[in-house]
Design a protein around this motif. Structure first.
Motif, PDB file in Angstrom:
ATOM      1  N   GLN A 104       0.803  -1.216   0.000  1.00  0.00           N
ATOM      2  CA  GLN A 104       0.000   0.000   0.000  1.00  0.00           C
ATOM      3  C   GLN A 104       0.843   1.277   0.000  1.00  0.00           C
ATOM      4  N   ALA A 105       1.955   1.287   0.716  1.00  0.00           N
ATOM      5  CA  ALA A 105       2.799   2.486   0.748  1.00  0.00           C
ATOM      6  C   ALA A 105       3.389   2.761  -0.641  1.00  0.00           C
ATOM      7  N   LYS A 106       3.871   1.718  -1.287  1.00  0.00           N
ATOM      8  CA  LYS A 106       4.420   1.857  -2.639  1.00  0.00           C
ATOM      9  C   LYS A 106       3.324   2.296  -3.607  1.00  0.00           C
ATOM     10  N   ALA A 107       2.140   1.721  -3.467  1.00  0.00           N
ATOM     11  CA  ALA A 107       1.019   2.084  -4.334  1.00  0.00           C
ATOM     12  C   ALA A 107       0.622   3.539  -4.130  1.00  0.00           C
ATOM     13  N   LEU A 108       0.559   3.979  -2.875  1.00  0.00           N
ATOM     14  CA  LEU A 108       0.200   5.367  -2.610  1.00  0.00           C
ATOM     15  C   LEU A 108       1.200   6.309  -3.264  1.00  0.00           C
ATOM     16  N   GLN A 109       2.463   5.997  -3.159  1.00  0.00           N
ATOM     17  CA  GLN A 109       3.494   6.830  -3.780  1.00  0.00           C
ATOM     18  C   GLN A 109       3.305   6.882  -5.300  1.00  0.00           C
ATOM     19  N   PHE A 110       3.103   5.729  -5.925  1.00  0.00           N
ATOM     20  CA  PHE A 110       2.945   5.682  -7.381  1.00  0.00           C
ATOM     21  C   PHE A 110       1.680   6.413  -7.825  1.00  0.00           C
ATOM     22  N   TYR A 111       0.571   6.116  -7.163  1.00  0.00           N
ATOM     23  CA  TYR A 111      -0.704   6.688  -7.589  1.00  0.00           C
ATOM     24  C   TYR A 111      -0.802   8.199  -7.323  1.00  0.00           C
ATOM     25  N   THR A 112      -0.050   8.701  -6.351  1.00  0.00           N
ATOM     26  CA  THR A 112      -0.077  10.142  -6.094  1.00  0.00           C
ATOM     27  C   THR A 112       1.060  10.862  -6.825  1.00  0.00           C
ATOM     28  N   GLU A 113       2.280  10.398  -6.682  1.00  0.00           N
ATOM     29  CA  GLU A 113       3.426  11.116  -7.235  1.00  0.00           C
ATOM     30  C   GLU A 113       3.590  10.934  -8.742  1.00  0.00           C
ATOM     31  N   VAL A 114       3.220   9.775  -9.271  1.00  0.00           N
ATOM     32  CA  VAL A 114       3.378   9.533 -10.705  1.00  0.00           C
ATOM     33  C   VAL A 114       2.075   9.815 -11.460  1.00  0.00           C
ATOM     34  N   LEU A 115       0.976   9.247 -10.970  1.00  0.00           N
ATOM     35  CA  LEU A 115      -0.293   9.416 -11.680  1.00  0.00           C
ATOM     36  C   LEU A 115      -0.997  10.726 -11.348  1.00  0.00           C
ATOM     37  N   GLY A 116      -0.703  11.296 -10.191  1.00  0.00           N
ATOM     38  CA  GLY A 116      -1.272  12.596  -9.855  1.00  0.00           C
ATOM     39  C   GLY A 116      -2.565  12.564  -9.061  1.00  0.00           C
ATOM     40  N   PHE A 117      -2.964  11.384  -8.582  1.00  0.00           N
ATOM     41  CA  PHE A 117      -4.145  11.321  -7.727  1.00  0.00           C
ATOM     42  C   PHE A 117      -3.832  11.945  -6.370  1.00  0.00           C
ATOM     43  N   VAL A 118      -4.873  12.184  -5.577  1.00  0.00           N
ATOM     44  CA  VAL A 118      -4.743  12.795  -4.255  1.00  0.00           C
ATOM     45  C   VAL A 118      -5.292  11.824  -3.219  1.00  0.00           C
ATOM     46  N   LYS A 119      -4.561  11.659  -2.127  1.00  0.00           N
ATOM     47  CA  LYS A 119      -5.036  10.784  -1.055  1.00  0.00           C
ATOM     48  C   LYS A 119      -6.300  11.371  -0.432  1.00  0.00           C
ATOM     49  N   LYS A 120      -7.319  10.514  -0.265  1.00  0.00           N
ATOM     50  CA  LYS A 120      -8.578  10.962   0.341  1.00  0.00           C
ATOM     51  C   LYS A 120      -8.742  10.387   1.740  1.00  0.00           C
ATOM     52  N   HIS A 121      -8.618   9.063   1.862  1.00  0.00           N
ATOM     53  CA  HIS A 121      -8.760   8.409   3.171  1.00  0.00           C
ATOM     54  C   HIS A 121      -7.549   7.531   3.442  1.00  0.00           C
ATOM     55  N   ASP A 122      -7.126   7.519   4.684  1.00  0.00           N
ATOM     56  CA  ASP A 122      -6.021   6.652   5.114  1.00  0.00           C
ATOM     57  C   ASP A 122      -6.303   6.260   6.552  1.00  0.00           C
ATOM     58  N   VAL A 123      -7.006   5.132   6.714  1.00  0.00           N
ATOM     59  CA  VAL A 123      -7.463   4.684   8.027  1.00  0.00           C
ATOM     60  C   VAL A 123      -6.877   3.301   8.303  1.00  0.00           C
ATOM     61  N   PRO A 124      -6.187   3.129   9.442  1.00  0.00           N
ATOM     62  CA  PRO A 124      -5.654   1.803   9.771  1.00  0.00           C
ATOM     63  C   PRO A 124      -6.781   0.766   9.887  1.00  0.00           C
ATOM     64  N   VAL A 125      -6.514  -0.419   9.341  1.00  0.00           N
ATOM     65  CA  VAL A 125      -7.443  -1.536   9.433  1.00  0.00           C
ATOM     66  C   VAL A 125      -6.613  -2.752   9.831  1.00  0.00           C
ATOM     67  N   GLY A 126      -6.744  -3.188  11.054  1.00  0.00           N
ATOM     68  CA  GLY A 126      -5.927  -4.299  11.520  1.00  0.00           C
ATOM     69  C   GLY A 126      -4.522  -3.830  11.845  1.00  0.00           C
ATOM     70  N   GLU A 127      -3.596  -4.782  11.837  1.00  0.00           N
ATOM     71  CA  GLU A 127      -2.226  -4.471  12.250  1.00  0.00           C
ATOM     72  C   GLU A 127      -1.384  -3.799  11.179  1.00  0.00           C
ATOM     73  N   LYS A 128      -1.607  -4.140   9.906  1.00  0.00           N
ATOM     74  CA  LYS A 128      -0.741  -3.579   8.868  1.00  0.00           C
ATOM     75  C   LYS A 128      -1.481  -2.972   7.680  1.00  0.00           C
ATOM     76  N   ASP A 129      -2.745  -3.302   7.512  1.00  0.00           N
ATOM     77  CA  ASP A 129      -3.492  -2.805   6.361  1.00  0.00           C
ATOM     78  C   ASP A 129      -4.167  -1.473   6.664  1.00  0.00           C
ATOM     79  N   ARG A 130      -4.562  -0.796   5.585  1.00  0.00           N
ATOM     80  CA  ARG A 130      -5.218   0.511   5.700  1.00  0.00           C
ATOM     81  C   ARG A 130      -6.381   0.582   4.727  1.00  0.00           C
ATOM     82  N   TRP A 131      -7.391   1.371   5.095  1.00  0.00           N
ATOM     83  CA  TRP A 131      -8.444   1.751   4.158  1.00  0.00           C
ATOM     84  C   TRP A 131      -7.882   2.994   3.483  1.00  0.00           C
TER      85      TRP A 131
END
Length: 130
Positions: free
Chosen positions: A13-40
């Motif tokens: 997810q961290a790598k995906a967030l970087q690619f989708y925001t920094e390369v593709l230009g999307f903007v993060k909307k929600h980032d909520v922890p779900v469990g021990e390592k995953d996020r919404w």
């Protein structure tokens, strides 16, 4: 009824967030922890911050690997994003090191290209008729 959320499965997810925001230009909307390592973790188009959200969903379910492997092997994109100029986006993204599996291709009134999102998916970009 309207589409509110769709998702792509991602290996990291961290790598995906970087690619989708920094390369593709999307903007993060929600980032909520779900469990021990995953996020919404969702991103949106900067042009439509209240629009459809893309969930960067962890690819942990056992069915995901065979599904994505089959799509990738057949060259089938998991999702399609609209852009104003496929050729311009292709050049911009290629200059950033993005690997394309299909260069811009005119298909009647639509021009498409397909790239590897570095997170396990092929994504198609398309310029649709106005």
């Amino acid at each position: 009824m309207k589409i509110h959320l769709t998702s792509v499965f991602v290996d990291d997810q961290a790598k995906a967030l970087q690619f989708y925001t920094e390369v593709l230009g999307f903007v993060k909307k929600h980032d909520v922890p779900v469990g021990e390592k995953d996020r919404w973790l969702t991103v949106v188009s900067p042009d439509e911050p209240g629009g459809i959200e893309l969930l960067l969903e962890p690819a942990g379910h056992p069915a995901v690997k065979s599904y994505r492997d089959a799509l990738t092997e057949d060259g089938i994109p998991l999702a399609q994003f609209a852009v104003d100029d496929v050729r311009g986006e292709y050049e911009r993204m290629r200059d950033l090191g993005v690997r394309f599996t299909q260069e811009p291709l005119d298909m009647g009134p639509v021009t498409t290209a397909v790239f590897d999102d570095t997170c396990g998916n092929l994504i198609q970009i398309a310029t649709l008729p106005q």
